[in-house]
Design a protein around this motif. Structure first.
Motif, PDB file in Angstrom:
ATOM      1  N   GLY A 255      -0.204 -14.527 -25.976  1.00  0.00           N
ATOM      2  CA  GLY A 255      -1.523 -14.155 -25.501  1.00  0.00           C
ATOM      3  C   GLY A 255      -2.270 -15.283 -24.821  1.00  0.00           C
ATOM      4  N   VAL A 256      -3.507 -14.969 -24.391  1.00  0.00           N
ATOM      5  CA  VAL A 256      -4.338 -15.962 -23.717  1.00  0.00           C
ATOM      6  C   VAL A 256      -4.949 -16.894 -24.758  1.00  0.00           C
ATOM      7  CG1 VAL A 256      -4.846 -14.429 -21.782  1.00  0.00           C
ATOM      8  CG2 VAL A 256      -6.358 -14.453 -23.780  1.00  0.00           C
ATOM      9  N   PRO A 257      -5.321 -18.122 -24.356  1.00  0.00           N
ATOM     10  CA  PRO A 257      -5.935 -19.049 -25.318  1.00  0.00           C
ATOM     11  C   PRO A 257      -7.264 -18.509 -25.831  1.00  0.00           C
ATOM     12  CG  PRO A 257      -5.262 -20.180 -23.288  1.00  0.00           C
ATOM     13  CD  PRO A 257      -5.156 -18.712 -23.019  1.00  0.00           C
ATOM     14  N   LYS A 258      -7.582 -18.859 -27.072  1.00  0.00           N
ATOM     15  CA  LYS A 258      -8.865 -18.498 -27.676  1.00  0.00           C
ATOM     16  C   LYS A 258      -9.639 -19.786 -27.954  1.00  0.00           C
ATOM     17  CE  LYS A 258      -7.372 -16.000 -31.189  1.00  0.00           C
ATOM     18  NZ  LYS A 258      -5.931 -15.778 -31.070  1.00  0.00           N
ATOM     19  N   GLY A 259     -10.914 -19.813 -27.589  1.00  0.00           N
ATOM     20  CA  GLY A 259     -11.744 -20.987 -27.785  1.00  0.00           C
ATOM     21  C   GLY A 259     -12.411 -20.974 -29.145  1.00  0.00           C
ATOM     22  N   THR A 260     -11.995 -21.868 -30.030  1.00  0.00           N
ATOM     23  CA  THR A 260     -12.524 -21.951 -31.391  1.00  0.00           C
ATOM     24  C   THR A 260     -13.775 -22.814 -31.392  1.00  0.00           C
ATOM     25  OG1 THR A 260     -10.262 -21.786 -32.242  1.00  0.00           O
ATOM     26  CG2 THR A 260     -11.959 -22.557 -33.766  1.00  0.00           C
ATOM     27  N   ILE A 261     -14.905 -22.229 -31.777  1.00  0.00           N
ATOM     28  CA  ILE A 261     -16.181 -22.946 -31.786  1.00  0.00           C
ATOM     29  C   ILE A 261     -16.316 -23.701 -33.107  1.00  0.00           C
ATOM     30  CG2 ILE A 261     -18.685 -22.736 -31.658  1.00  0.00           C
ATOM     31  CD1 ILE A 261     -18.229 -20.047 -30.188  1.00  0.00           C
ATOM     32  N   LEU A 262     -16.423 -25.025 -33.013  1.00  0.00           N
ATOM     33  CA  LEU A 262     -16.566 -25.877 -34.189  1.00  0.00           C
ATOM     34  C   LEU A 262     -17.859 -26.667 -34.083  1.00  0.00           C
ATOM     35  CD1 LEU A 262     -12.888 -27.177 -34.414  1.00  0.00           C
ATOM     36  CD2 LEU A 262     -13.939 -25.397 -35.813  1.00  0.00           C
ATOM     37  N   THR A 263     -18.646 -26.636 -35.146  1.00  0.00           N
ATOM     38  CA  THR A 263     -19.923 -27.339 -35.177  1.00  0.00           C
ATOM     39  C   THR A 263     -19.753 -28.756 -35.708  1.00  0.00           C
ATOM     40  OG1 THR A 263     -20.432 -26.628 -37.425  1.00  0.00           O
ATOM     41  CG2 THR A 263     -21.114 -25.162 -35.621  1.00  0.00           C
ATOM     42  N   GLN A 264     -20.850 -29.493 -35.658  1.00  0.00           N
ATOM     43  CA  GLN A 264     -20.845 -30.836 -36.245  1.00  0.00           C
ATOM     44  C   GLN A 264     -20.491 -30.756 -37.736  1.00  0.00           C
ATOM     45  OE1 GLN A 264     -21.650 -33.986 -34.821  1.00  0.00           O
ATOM     46  NE2 GLN A 264     -21.636 -33.043 -32.798  1.00  0.00           N
ATOM     47  N   GLU A 265     -21.069 -29.786 -38.443  1.00  0.00           N
ATOM     48  CA  GLU A 265     -20.780 -29.633 -39.868  1.00  0.00           C
ATOM     49  C   GLU A 265     -19.310 -29.311 -40.097  1.00  0.00           C
ATOM     50  OE1 GLU A 265     -22.527 -27.205 -43.725  1.00  0.00           O
ATOM     51  OE2 GLU A 265     -22.460 -26.192 -41.781  1.00  0.00           O
ATOM     52  N   ASN A 266     -18.742 -28.410 -39.300  1.00  0.00           N
ATOM     53  CA  ASN A 266     -17.314 -28.105 -39.415  1.00  0.00           C
ATOM     54  C   ASN A 266     -16.476 -29.365 -39.306  1.00  0.00           C
ATOM     55  OD1 ASN A 266     -17.624 -25.082 -37.398  1.00  0.00           O
ATOM     56  ND2 ASN A 266     -17.736 -25.289 -39.612  1.00  0.00           N
ATOM     57  N   MET A 267     -16.762 -30.185 -38.291  1.00  0.00           N
ATOM     58  CA  MET A 267     -15.947 -31.370 -38.013  1.00  0.00           C
ATOM     59  C   MET A 267     -16.081 -32.436 -39.099  1.00  0.00           C
ATOM     60  SD  MET A 267     -14.336 -30.919 -35.049  1.00  0.00           S
ATOM     61  CE  MET A 267     -14.070 -32.459 -34.179  1.00  0.00           C
ATOM     62  N   VAL A 495     -14.989 -23.731 -41.958  1.00  0.00           N
ATOM     63  CA  VAL A 495     -14.552 -22.520 -41.258  1.00  0.00           C
ATOM     64  C   VAL A 495     -15.376 -22.337 -39.980  1.00  0.00           C
ATOM     65  CG1 VAL A 495     -14.394 -20.003 -41.381  1.00  0.00           C
ATOM     66  CG2 VAL A 495     -13.732 -21.412 -43.342  1.00  0.00           C
ATOM     67  N   PHE A 496     -14.693 -22.063 -38.898  1.00  0.00           N
ATOM     68  CA  PHE A 496     -15.292 -21.983 -37.565  1.00  0.00           C
ATOM     69  C   PHE A 496     -16.349 -20.890 -37.450  1.00  0.00           C
ATOM     70  CE2 PHE A 496     -12.693 -18.374 -37.353  1.00  0.00           C
ATOM     71  CZ  PHE A 496     -12.653 -17.772 -36.104  1.00  0.00           C
ATOM     72  N   LYS A 497     -17.125 -20.943 -36.361  1.00  0.00           N
ATOM     73  CA  LYS A 497     -18.222 -19.999 -36.175  1.00  0.00           C
ATOM     74  C   LYS A 497     -17.836 -18.780 -35.346  1.00  0.00           C
ATOM     75  CE  LYS A 497     -20.633 -22.754 -38.561  1.00  0.00           C
ATOM     76  NZ  LYS A 497     -20.762 -22.449 -40.009  1.00  0.00           N
ATOM     77  N   GLY A 498     -16.661 -18.813 -34.748  1.00  0.00           N
ATOM     78  CA  GLY A 498     -16.226 -17.681 -33.940  1.00  0.00           C
ATOM     79  C   GLY A 498     -15.472 -18.166 -32.718  1.00  0.00           C
TER      80      GLY A 498
END
Length: 679
Positions: A255-267, A495-498
C-alpha cells in the motif's frame, strides 16, 4: 546497590514464587474477548516512582538544552572526512558547538520559510543517509517549532512524490544526488509545493545549479543558512508537549505510505521510561562516556528515539560513511560502547565466530568450548564477565566491534537464544531486545535487564499498558491456557495521535479508549513476558485448516549455517509450505563440495542443482524438527536463490524486514514450480 539487590530478589523469585515481570491491572471493567491490560511489574512494585533527570523534560528542545548544560564540551556528533577516497579518523563536534550550529541553522531556516511568498505548511523534509547535518536540522526543527518529516534514504520515486504532495512540503534538507532527483520531478510538475532545497553538501554543484535554472525552486547550502542565521539570530520558539514533533511515514510492505503523527510527548515518553528503568535497576543505563554507532536509518523512529536518549545522557554519536559494506571499518575506528543491530547481522557474526572456533587446533577448540560453557553457566546468575576467559579467549572476538561494546540492542525480528547467549558470552555485553512500531514511537516492550531468557520481547515500558484481544477466526484467545494469545493492543504516552490526513485508517487502528491495535499477534508467558507470534496479516491457513506463522519458521531456518535468508510461503489450497532460500555463500560452497561432490561449482550452479535442492530440504527438515517445528511447519520444497534480499532490489524494508507481498510477486514463478514438483 541495595535497591538493585532487592529488585533482583523480586525479579528472580524463588522455588515457591516464580518471578513476574508484568502484572494485570483492574482499573477498567472486564471486557469480553479481551485480556486484562498488563503493565511493568517493577514500576508497580516501587512504592513511589523515582525521579530521574528526564522526569521534567517538557520538549525535545529542552532535552537538547539539558545536554548542552551538562555535557557542553563533550563530543556530540562525529563523522569521518574522506580524502582521496580514504576515510580519516572521526572528527567531533562538541555539544556546545552543536548548540550554536542548531541555533544558526534554525534561525536561517525560519527566515527561509518566512520568505516564501504564499502561505506554506511549516514542514521540513530530511532526506539523506545518517550524518551530523541530519541531527542538526532535526534539532533546529524542535527548537523553532517546525515539523520535521524524515524521508527514507532509499524511498521509491512514487512514494517520494506521494509524501511531498500529501504534506505540501515547501523545504527539503538533502544532498546533491537527491536534489537532482527532486529537481527532475519539479521540472515534470510533480512537486508543486516544493520551493526550497537546502544542500547538506558544502557547495552547490554545477549540475544542480543548471537543473534549478528556470524552476520556481531555490537551492541553498546548509552553511548558507547557518551564516544567515548567525547574522540574524532568532529566539527559540518552544513547542508544547502536544505540539506535533514529526510526521514519520511508514515504509510498510504494501500500500501507500501512511504518515504517523508523533508529538513532543510521544517522542519523549520512551526516553523517560528508559531512564526510569535504570533507576529501578532494570536497565544498565546510558552514560556521558558512551559512544554509539549510527547506521540504522534515521528516518525510522527507533534510531531517532535512541539518539534522543543518548543526547539526554550527553553521550557521543558517530556516523558511518553511508555504506554498510564498510560499516565494520567505521566500527573499528569508532570503537563504540553501544551497538544497535538486527538479528540478521548478529546471526552472521555468530555463524562466523562459531565456525572459526572449529577450524583451529584441537586444543584451541577445547579451550574455546570450556570458556564458552563456563560463561554460559554464569549467565544463569546474570554474570556476563569472566576475568580469565575474557582476556585469553574472547578479547579477539570483542575486537570485531572495536573492543569496548558494553550494551547491544536488537529488534525488528526474533532472535534465537543461541545468538543471545553468544552475544553476552563473547562480547560481555548486556543485550536488550525490544518490540515496537512507528505508531508507538519505537519500543512498547523491552526485555528486563535482570532476565537472560530468550524467545520473548520483554515487558511493557513504564507508562504503557498492553493487552491481548481475541481473534476468533484464527482460534486465538486471551483465555488460551497456559498462555493467553491475541492481537497486541497498547495504550499510553507514546501512542501516536493518528495518520496524517487519513481519518479512516486512524479509526481502523486507534479506538475511542485510546488503544492502538497493532496488527501483531502476541502471547503472554507464565512470568508475564510478551512473545510475538507474527503479523496478523502475515499468518495464513493451509488447506487442512492449520495456521502458519511464517516469520517464526523463517527465524528457525536462518539458524541453519547454510541459510542466510528465507521466505516461507503457503498456498491456502495446498497442504504444505515451500521456501525461497538464500544460501550462506561460503558455508554452502564448502558443504556442497564435501557432501555433494560439487567440486569447482559456482554458487549459481549449486543453486540450480536439483539434487542439492533435495538435500537441502532434508537438512532443513532435520533442523526444523530439532528446533520444535511441527510437521505442517516443515518446508517440503525449496528454491535456492543466489542473490540476497535487499533494500535495493525491493525485497526488504530499510530496517531489513521482508516485504512479503513483493517477495511473493517476485518469486511467483518459482513458487508455482515448487508446488508443481510436489504433485
Amino acid at each position: 546497590m541495595d535497591s538493585i539487590l532487592r529488585a533482583t530478589s523480586l525479579l528472580r523469585g524463588d522455588s515457591t514464587h516464580p518471578p513476574i515481570y508484568s502484572v494485570e491491572i483492574n482499573d477498567d471493567p472486564e471486557v469480553a474477548g479481551e485480556g486484562r491490560p498488563r503493565v511493568n511489574a517493577a514500576a508497580v512494585r516501587a512504592k513511589s516512582l523515582p525521579i530521574t533527570s528526564a522526569s521534567f523534560i517538557s520538549s525535545l528542545y529542552r532535552n537538547f538544552d539539558h545536554a548542552v548544560q551538562t555535557a557542553g564540551e563533550r563530543p556530540f556528533l562525529g563523522s569521518r572526512p574522506v580524502t582521496n577516497g580514504v576515510a580519516g579518523p572521526f572528527i567531533w563536534l562538541t555539544y556546545r558547538e552543536g548548540k550554536q550550529r542548531v541555533v544558526n541553522f534554525g534561525s536561517g531556516l525560519s527566515r527561509l520559510l518566512d520568505g516564501i511568498k504564499e502561505p506554506v505548511e511549516r514542514h521540513v523534509g530530511l532526506f539523506s543517509a545518517n550524518r551530523p547535518e541530519w541531527i542538526i536540522a532535526d534539532q533546529a526543527c524542535h527548537m523553532y517549532s517546525l515539523v520535521s518529516i524524515p524521508l527514507l534514504d532509499m524511498i521509491g520515486k512514487e512514494s517520494l512524490i506521494y509524501v511531498l504532495n500529501e504534506t505540501e512540503m515547501p523545504v527539503i534538507v538533502t544532498t546533491s544526488d537527491k536534489a537532482k532527483m527532486l529537481l527532475a520531478l519539479v521540472s515534470e510538475k510533480k512537486l508543486p509545493h516544493l520551493k526550497q532545497i537546502v544542500l547538506m553538501d558544502g557547495v552547490v554543484d554545477y549540475e544542480v545549479q543548471a537543473m534549478s535554472h528556470g524552476l520556481n525552486v531555490s537551492v541553498k547550502t546548509f552553511r548558507e543558512l547557518e551564516s544567515d542565521g548567525d547574522r540574524n539570530p532568532r529566539p527559540p520558539v518552544e513547542p508544547r508537549q502536544d505540539s506535533v514533533a514529526t510526521i514519520c511515514y511508514t515504509s510498510g510492505t504494501t500500500g501507500v505510505p501512511k504518515g504517523t503523527i508523533l508529538t513532543q510527548e510521544n517522542m519523549l515518553s520512551l526516553m523517560k521510561g528508559v531512564f526510569l528503568l535504570e533507576k529501578l535497576g532494570r536497565f544498565c543505563g546510558l552514560r556521558n562516556t558512551d559512544v554509539y554507532i549510527s547506521y540504522l536509518p534515521l528516518a525510522h523512529v527507533f534510531e531517532r528515539t535512541m539518539i534522543n536518549c543518548l543526547i539526554h545522557a550527553g553521550a557521543s554519536v558517530g556516523f558511518y560513511q553511508g555504506d554498510t559494506l564498510i560499516l565494520m571499518d567505521d566500527v573499528s575506528e569508532l570503537r563504540p560502547t553501544i551497538f544497535p543491530g538486527v538479528p540478521r547481522l548478529y546471526n552472521r557474526i555468530y555463524e562466523k565466530v562459531m565456525s572459526a572456533s572449529t577450524k583451529g587446533t584441537v586444543m584451541g577448540e577445547r579451550i574455546f568450548n570450556l570458556a564458552y560453557k563456563t560463561k554460559q553457566m554464569n549467565l544463569k546468575d546474570g554474570v556476563v564477565d569472566h576475568a580469565l576467559w575474557d582476556s585469553i579467549v574472547f578479547s579477539g572476538i570483542r575486537q570485531r566491534l572495536g573492543g569496548r561494546v558494553r550494551m547491544m540492542l536488537t529488534g525488528a525480528a526474533p532472535i534465537s537464544k543461541n545468538v543471545l547467549d553468544f552475544l553476552r558470552i563473547c562480547f560481555s555485553a548486556q543485550v536488550y531486545e525490544g518490540y515496537g512500531l512507528t505508531e508507538t514511537c519505537s519500543s512498547l516492550t523491552v526485555t528486563d535487564g535482570l532476565d537472560f531468557s530468550a524467545g520473548n520481547v520483554g515487558v511493557p515500558v513504564p507508562g504503557l499498558e498492553v493487552k491481548l484481544v481475541d481473534i476468533p477466526a484464527m482460534r486465538v484467545s486471551s483465555n488460551d491456557l497456559p498462555n493467553p494469545r491475541g492481537e497486541i493492543c497498547v495504550r499510553g504516552a507514546s501512542v501516536f495521535k493518528g495518520y496524517y490526513k487519513n481519518p479512516e485508517e486512524t479509526a481502523a487502528v486507534l479506538d475511542a479508549q485510546g488503544w492502538f491495535h497493532t496488527g501483531d499477534i502476541g502471547m503472554w508467558d507464565s512470568e508475564g513476558r510478551l512473545s510475538i507470534i507474527d503479523r496478523k496479516k502475515a499468518i495464513f491457513k493451509l488447506s487442512q485448516a492449520e495456521y502458519i506463522a511464517p516469520e517464526k519458521i523463517e527465524t528457525i531456518l536462518c539458524l541453519h549455517p547454510l541459510v542466510a535468508q528465507a521466505f516461507v510461503y503457503g498456498d491456502s489450497l495446498k497442504s504444505c509450505i515451500v521456501a525461497v532460500i538464500v544460501p550462506e555463500r561460503i558455508s554452502i560452497l564448502g558443504w556442497a563440495t564435501r557432501t555433494q561432490s560439487a567440486h569447482n561449482k559456482s554458487l549459481q550452479d549449486i543453486c540450480q542443482d536439483t539434487d542439492i535442492q533435495k538435500a537441502i530440504v532434508k537438512e532443513l527438515e532435520q533442523h526444523g524438527r530439532a528446533n520444535g517445528l511441527k510437521g505442517y511447519e516443515i518446508v517440503k520444497a525449496v528454491y535456492l536463490h543466489p542473490v540476497e534480499f535487499s533494500v535495493e532490489n525491493g525485497l526488504l524494508t530499510p530496517v531489513m524486514k521482508l516485504k512479503r507481498f513483493q517477495a511473493r510477486e517476485h518469486f511467483k514463478g518459482q513458487i508455482e514450480a515448487m508446488y508443481a514438483g510436489l504433485r
